[in-house]
Design a protein around this motif. Structure first.
Motif, PDB file in Angstrom:
ATOM      1  N   PRO A 197       1.878   3.716  -5.670  1.00  0.00           N
ATOM      2  CA  PRO A 197       1.411   3.349  -4.330  1.00  0.00           C
ATOM      3  C   PRO A 197       0.588   2.070  -4.300  1.00  0.00           C
ATOM      4  CG  PRO A 197       0.182   5.230  -5.180  1.00  0.00           C
ATOM      5  CD  PRO A 197       1.309   4.990  -6.134  1.00  0.00           C
ATOM      6  N   THR A 198      -0.089   1.746  -5.402  1.00  0.00           N
ATOM      7  CA  THR A 198      -0.910   0.541  -5.464  1.00  0.00           C
ATOM      8  C   THR A 198      -0.804  -0.047  -6.872  1.00  0.00           C
ATOM      9  OG1 THR A 198      -2.891   1.741  -6.183  1.00  0.00           O
ATOM     10  CG2 THR A 198      -2.561   1.490  -3.807  1.00  0.00           C
TER      11      THR A 198
ATOM     12  N   HIS B 201       0.840  -1.187   0.000  1.00  0.00           N
ATOM     13  CA  HIS B 201       0.000   0.000   0.000  1.00  0.00           C
ATOM     14  C   HIS B 201       0.876   1.237   0.000  1.00  0.00           C
ATOM     15  CE1 HIS B 201      -3.430  -2.550   0.453  1.00  0.00           C
ATOM     16  NE2 HIS B 201      -3.009  -3.031   1.604  1.00  0.00           N
ATOM     17  N   GLU B 202       0.239   2.381   0.059  1.00  0.00           N
ATOM     18  CA  GLU B 202       0.960   3.643  -0.116  1.00  0.00           C
ATOM     19  C   GLU B 202       2.035   3.859   0.946  1.00  0.00           C
ATOM     20  OE1 GLU B 202      -0.121   8.327  -1.043  1.00  0.00           O
ATOM     21  OE2 GLU B 202      -1.677   6.849  -0.667  1.00  0.00           O
ATOM     22  N   THR B 203       1.836   3.347   2.144  1.00  0.00           N
ATOM     23  CA  THR B 203       2.802   3.568   3.222  1.00  0.00           C
ATOM     24  C   THR B 203       3.963   2.583   3.186  1.00  0.00           C
ATOM     25  OG1 THR B 203       1.464   2.174   4.692  1.00  0.00           O
ATOM     26  CG2 THR B 203       1.063   4.555   4.742  1.00  0.00           C
TER      27      THR B 203
ATOM     28  N   ARG C 291       7.717   4.355  -8.843  1.00  0.00           N
ATOM     29  CA  ARG C 291       7.079   3.697  -7.718  1.00  0.00           C
ATOM     30  C   ARG C 291       5.609   4.108  -7.677  1.00  0.00           C
ATOM     31  NH1 ARG C 291       5.339   5.295  -1.972  1.00  0.00           N
ATOM     32  NH2 ARG C 291       4.735   3.243  -1.213  1.00  0.00           N
TER      33      ARG C 291
ATOM     34  N   ASP D 205      10.866  -0.614  -4.832  1.00  0.00           N
ATOM     35  CA  ASP D 205      10.360   0.733  -5.122  1.00  0.00           C
ATOM     36  C   ASP D 205      11.507   1.698  -5.410  1.00  0.00           C
ATOM     37  OD1 ASP D 205       7.747  -0.096  -4.655  1.00  0.00           O
ATOM     38  OD2 ASP D 205       7.856   0.371  -2.525  1.00  0.00           O
TER      39      ASP D 205
END
Length: 423
Positions: free
Chosen positions: A292-293, A276-278, A290, A284
Motif C-alpha cells: 500500500p505504501t 497510497h492504499e486506495t 502489491r 500493482d
C-alpha cells in the motif's frame, strides 16, 4: 452542445500578435460597410475572393472567442499517422468538428469510445481551405476520470488476456535478501522512506537505486528501463518500484503497458508501491506483491532484525534443550545397553562353564588315569615309551610299571610264560 466559457479576457495584440476582439469586429464591420452594407454592393465596390472571405472569417472567430470548454458526445475519433487527432462533438441538435494537434494528443491516455461524453478545452477557429468551423482542442477529458478509467480498463484487459495478472505468476519474495533494488525518483521522499525502514529493520541489507522520473511525458519509458537495468545487472534479489501518492494523471506512468511488461519480465520478484492504499495501478496487478505504501514495501522486503534475533535466541534455547534431551536419552540407552551386555555376558559365561564342566567330565571318563583306579597298570620303557607288544619285553629287559599310586621297577626274567595273542 454546451459551451462553458471561462472568464479569460482575450490578450491584446501586443501580447500575442493577434488582433484584439474589438479590432477584429471593427475591421469586419468596416469591410462590410465599405461593400455597401446590407443592400446590394455599391457601384465599384471591392470584390472578395473565397480565400479573403474565409481569412476574414477566421480572423473574426479567433479574435472574438476566448478559450472555452465544450461538452458533448465524441464521434468519429481518428488518430492520423502524423499523430494529430480528428473528431466531432455533438449533442441532440448540433455538431462541431474538432482537431487536436500531435503535441497535445500525445498526452491522451487513450482514445475515447464512440458516443462517450467528454469535454474539450480549446479555441474556436475557421479552417480556410475547406471553409469549416472547428475547435482546436488542447485538452480532452471524459466525465470524471472517464478517459483514464477507460485506458486503465483496456490495458488491464490486454494483460489479463495474456495471463500477466494471474495469481499463479506471483513469485515468493526471498526471506533474507542481501540487496534490494529501488526504482523511483532520487529526489523524492520514497527513497528516504524505504532507506529508513531498511536501516531500522535490516541494516545489513544493501540498497541499489535506479533513479528515474515517476510522472510526466516519458516517465513510463524511464521506469521500464530502470526495471530492466536492475534485472539484467543481477545486483539485487528483489525490486521495489514506487512513488508517492497523487492524482490519476500523476500516477499514470505506472499504468502504462511498457512498465507492466518490464515488471512481468523481471528475473527477480518485484514489489509495487505506488501511491497510497486506495490507489491501484496496472503495476500493482502485474507485480509479485502489491504494497500500500513504499514503507510497507520495505517492511515486506526485509525481515525484522529484532524479531529475527528473538527467533534465533529461541532456536538456541530449543537447540540446547534438544541436545540435553538427546544426551540424556543416549545416556539412558547406554545404561540399558550396559545392563543388557552384562546380563548377556553372565549368561554366556554360565553356558560356557556348563559346557566346560561337561567336557571335563567327558575327558575324565576317557582319561587313562581313570583306568588306574580300576587296577590297570601301564609298562613304560627306560626311554619313556609305552610298551604294548610282547617283543617289547626281551628277557633281562627292564621297564617301569606305572600303577595308580606310583611306579614299580620291573625286570623280565623269563618270557616263556608270556602268551602271544594272535591278531
Amino acid at each position: 452542445m454546451t459551451l462553458d466559457l471561462f472568464a479569460q479576457p482575450q490578450p491584446p495584440r501586443g501580447e500575442r500578435g493577434l488582433p484584439s476582439r474589438n479590432e477584429a469586429l471593427a475591421r469586419a464591420v468596416a469591410a462590410y460597410q465599405a461593400d455597401g452594407g446590407r443592400g446590394a454592393p455599391a457601384p465599384g465596390a471591392r470584390e472578395w475572393t473565397v480565400s479573403a472571405v474565409n481569412a476574414a472569417m477566421r480572423e473574426l472567430v479567433e479574435g472574438v472567442f476566448p478559450p472555452l470548454w465544450v461538452v458533448g458526445e465524441v464521434t468519429n475519433f481518428t488518430r492520423a499517422r502524423s499523430g494529430h487527432c480528428y473528431f466531432t462533438l455533438r449533442d441532440a441538435s448540433a455538431q462541431l468538428r474538432c482537431v487536436m494537434w500531435r503535441d497535445e494528443a500525445r498526452r491522451l491516455p487513450t482514445a475515447p469510445r464512440e458516443g462517450m461524453e467528454v469535454r474539450a478545452l480549446g479555441r474556436l477557429s475557421f479552417y480556410d481551405a475547406r471553409g469549416e468551423f472547428q475547435l482546436v482542442a488542447s485538452e480532452l477529458e471524459g466525465r470524471g476520470d472517464g478517459l483514464w478509467k477507460l485506458a486503465l480498463e483496456r490495458t488491464r484487459a490486454r494483460l489479463e488476456a495474456e495471463g500477466l495478472t494471474a495469481p499463479g505468476r506471483k513469485r515468493p519474495l526471498p526471506r533474507f535478501p542481501a540487496a534490494i533494488g529501488v526504482v523511483t525518483s532520487p529526489s523524492g521522499a520514497v527513497l528516504h522512506d524505504i532507506a529508513t525502514v531498511v536501516r531500522r529493520r535490516a541494516p545489513w541489507t544493501r540498497l541499489v537505486l535506479a533513479g528515474c522520473r515517476v510522472q510526466g511525458d516519458g516517465a513510463a519509458e524511464e521506469i521500464a528501463a530502470a526495471v530492466r537495468l536492475l534485472g539484467s545487472a543481477c545486483c539485487a534479489e528483489v525490486l521495489i518500484v514506487g512513488r508517492g501518492g497523487g492524482s490519476t494523471e500523476d500516477l499514470w506512468a505506472f499504468n502504462e503497458e511498457v512498465v507492466a511488461r518490464a515488471i512481468a519480465e523481471s528475473p527477480v520478484p518485484v514489489i509495487s508501491a505506488v501511491g497510497h492504499e486506495t490507489d491501484v495501478t496496472i503495476a500493482d496487478l502485474v507485480a509479485d506483491l502489491r504494497a500500500p505504501t513504499p514503507s510497507a514495501a520495505a517492511e515486506a522486503a526485509v525481515p525484522d532484525g529484532g524479531a529475527l534475533g528473538r527467533e534465533l535466541r529461541g532456536l538456541e534455547a530449543r537447540l540446547h534443550e534438544a541436545a540435553r534431551a538427546r544426551s540424556e536419552g543416549v545416556r539412558r540407552g547406554l545404561v540399558r545397553a550396559s545392563e543388557a551386555l552384562d546380563s548377556a555376558a553372565d549368561r554366556a559365561l554360565a553356558s560356557r562353564r556348563e559346557r566346560l564342566r561337561r567336557s571335563a567330565q567327558h575327558l575324565h571318563a576317557l582319561s587313562p588315569l581313570t583306568a588306574f583306579n580300576r587296577g590297570f597298570a601301564v609298562p613304560i620303557g627306560r626311554e619313556g615309551r609305552v610298551l604294548r607288544r610282547v617283543e617289547h619285553f626281551p628277557e633281562g629287559g627292564e621297564f617301569d610299571l606305572l600303577v595308580h599310586d606310583g611306579v614299580v621297577p620291573c625286570r623280565v626274567e623269563d618270557r616263556a610264560p608270556f602268551a602271544r595273542r594272535e591278531p
